[in-house]
Design an enzyme around this catalytic site. Structure first.
Site, short mmCIF file in Angstrom:
data_model
loop_
_atom_site.label_atom_id
_atom_site.label_comp_id
_atom_site.label_asym_id
_atom_site.label_seq_id
_atom_site.Cartn_x
_atom_site.Cartn_y
_atom_site.Cartn_z
N HIS A 104 43.73 14.56 21.02
CA HIS A 104 44.36 14.05 19.80
C HIS A 104 44.92 15.17 18.93
O HIS A 104 46.00 15.02 18.34
CB HIS A 104 43.36 13.20 19.01
CG HIS A 104 42.87 12.02 19.78
ND1 HIS A 104 41.64 11.44 19.56
CD2 HIS A 104 43.46 11.30 20.78
CE1 HIS A 104 41.49 10.42 20.39
NE2 HIS A 104 42.57 10.32 21.13
N PHE A 163 48.78 4.28 27.90
CA PHE A 163 47.42 3.82 28.21
C PHE A 163 46.65 3.77 26.89
O PHE A 163 45.70 4.52 26.67
CB PHE A 163 46.74 4.76 29.20
CG PHE A 163 47.42 4.84 30.54
CD1 PHE A 163 47.02 4.02 31.59
CD2 PHE A 163 48.45 5.74 30.75
CE1 PHE A 163 47.64 4.11 32.83
CE2 PHE A 163 49.08 5.83 31.99
CZ PHE A 163 48.67 5.01 33.03
N SER A 197 44.53 7.67 20.16
CA SER A 197 45.90 8.19 20.19
C SER A 197 46.89 7.25 19.51
O SER A 197 47.81 7.70 18.80
CB SER A 197 46.33 8.46 21.63
OG SER A 197 46.15 7.32 22.45
N ASP A 217 48.58 -1.66 27.02
CA ASP A 217 47.32 -1.70 27.75
C ASP A 217 47.22 -3.04 28.46
O ASP A 217 47.56 -4.08 27.89
CB ASP A 217 46.11 -1.48 26.85
CG ASP A 217 44.95 -0.91 27.63
OD1 ASP A 217 44.29 -1.68 28.38
OD2 ASP A 217 44.71 0.31 27.55
N ASP A 274 51.45 -3.32 32.42
CA ASP A 274 51.10 -2.15 33.22
C ASP A 274 51.86 -0.93 32.75
O ASP A 274 53.08 -0.99 32.51
CB ASP A 274 51.42 -2.45 34.68
CG ASP A 274 51.17 -1.26 35.58
OD1 ASP A 274 50.00 -0.95 35.83
OD2 ASP A 274 52.16 -0.63 35.99
N ALA A 275 51.18 0.19 32.61
CA ALA A 275 51.80 1.40 32.08
C ALA A 275 52.94 1.89 32.97
O ALA A 275 53.98 2.33 32.46
CB ALA A 275 50.74 2.50 31.93
N ASP A 319 47.51 9.10 29.45
CA ASP A 319 46.11 9.51 29.64
C ASP A 319 45.33 8.39 30.34
O ASP A 319 44.49 7.73 29.75
CB ASP A 319 45.45 9.91 28.32
CG ASP A 319 45.27 8.76 27.35
OD1 ASP A 319 46.11 7.83 27.39
OD2 ASP A 319 44.30 8.76 26.58
#
Length: 281
Positions: free
Chosen positions: A19, A42, A102, A120, A145-146, A166
């Site tokens: 962070h 994410f 984040s 997410d 989905d990322a 991440d």
């Protein structure tokens, strides 16, 4: 991975590095006043309760925010001070139990003409994200989905973007999957700033990520890493790092100061740091 919930690990030494350095990168990008698109691919739930049963199970936050919080009023680098201020703003009792992730950091830093998307796919994590934040025209919450989101959202209309990645890395091939996703995204949006977090685990699979990116032809990849060595022997993860594609020049001095401070205070000077080019310009 839909079994992963970050609450069990929130506030640990990896979150500290993640962070603070992310904030330094964003701040460096703000040197230009042009609008910026930010993607937290994410996102998890965005804000974590460190008094929850999940967080208290292993008390990983004792290796991170819990160890640093008593130093919040001492002189520290700009990036560290920004992080302390963000935590304090959500905890009127002077503690740190309401811990910003984040998404909270990016949301707080977002200027009035910037855009932020947080993704997410985990049902519980996304529900937490919706409870923590109110979506609006400049801030979208996406249950998707990322990897699909990377394809759909890039390149952004702003022509400037920060993409933060991440994942949990609980699936062995996710290191290579992240590398492939960044390479594919870079082909479509070569000027974007890609920030990739990775853990340092005994298996050393982060080197698969390194090797795939080295072979990709992408230039200007900065490596920022803190290995806590034996400081926290009960944790399998000894440290973590971040790869930054196209790091803003104005951020690099701040990143160095933050990394050195975090290493000194978290590991009592026993940490091993890396700040170098994985791939130069």
């Amino acid at each position: 991975m839909l079994s992963y919930q970050h609450t069990y690990h929130a506030g640990n030494h990896a979150d500290v590095l993640k962070h603070i350095i992310l904030g330094d990168v964003v701040s460096g990008m703000f040197n230009k006043e042009a609008p910026l698109f930010m993607l937290d691919a994410f996102a998890s739930r965005g804000i974590y309760n460190l008094n929850s049963d999940e967080a208290l199970k292993n008390r990983e936050f004792d290796t991170g925010v819990g160890k640093l919080w008593p130093r919040r009023n001492q002189k520290s680098p700009e990036g560290v001070a920004r992080w302390f201020k963000l935590i304090a703003s959500g905890n009127q009792d002077g503690g740190f139990s309401r811990f910003p992730g984040s998404t909270a950091l990016l949301h707080e830093m977002c200027r009035e003409f910037d855009r932020l998307s947080a993704c997410d796919l985990h049902p519980q994590e996304f529900d937490g994200l919706r409870r923590s934040f109110q979506a609006n025209r400049r801030f979208s919450l996406l249950k998707r989905d990322a990897f699909e989101a990377l394809k759909a959202l890039l390149p952004p209309k702003e022509k400037r973007g920060l993409i933060f990645l991440d994942p949990s890395y609980e699936v062995k091939d996710e290191y290579r999957q992240i590398a492939k996703a960044v390479v594919d995204a870079h082909r479509r949006f070569a000027t974007g700033v890609y920030v990739i977090w990775y853990p340092i685990l005994p298996a050393g699979r982060h080197h698969e990520l390194f090797n795939d990116l080295k072979r990709s032809g992408i230039r200007k990849i900065l490596r920022v890493e803190l290995d806590c060595a034996d400081t926290f022997p009960d944790m399998q993860m000894s440290g973590s790092g971040m790869l930054i594609v196209n790091p803003p020049w104005h951020a690099q001095h701040a990143i160095k100061n933050s990394l050195n401070w975090v290493s000194e205070k978290l590991t009592d000077g026993n940490g091993l740091t890396q700040l170098n080019w994985l791939v130069p310009e």
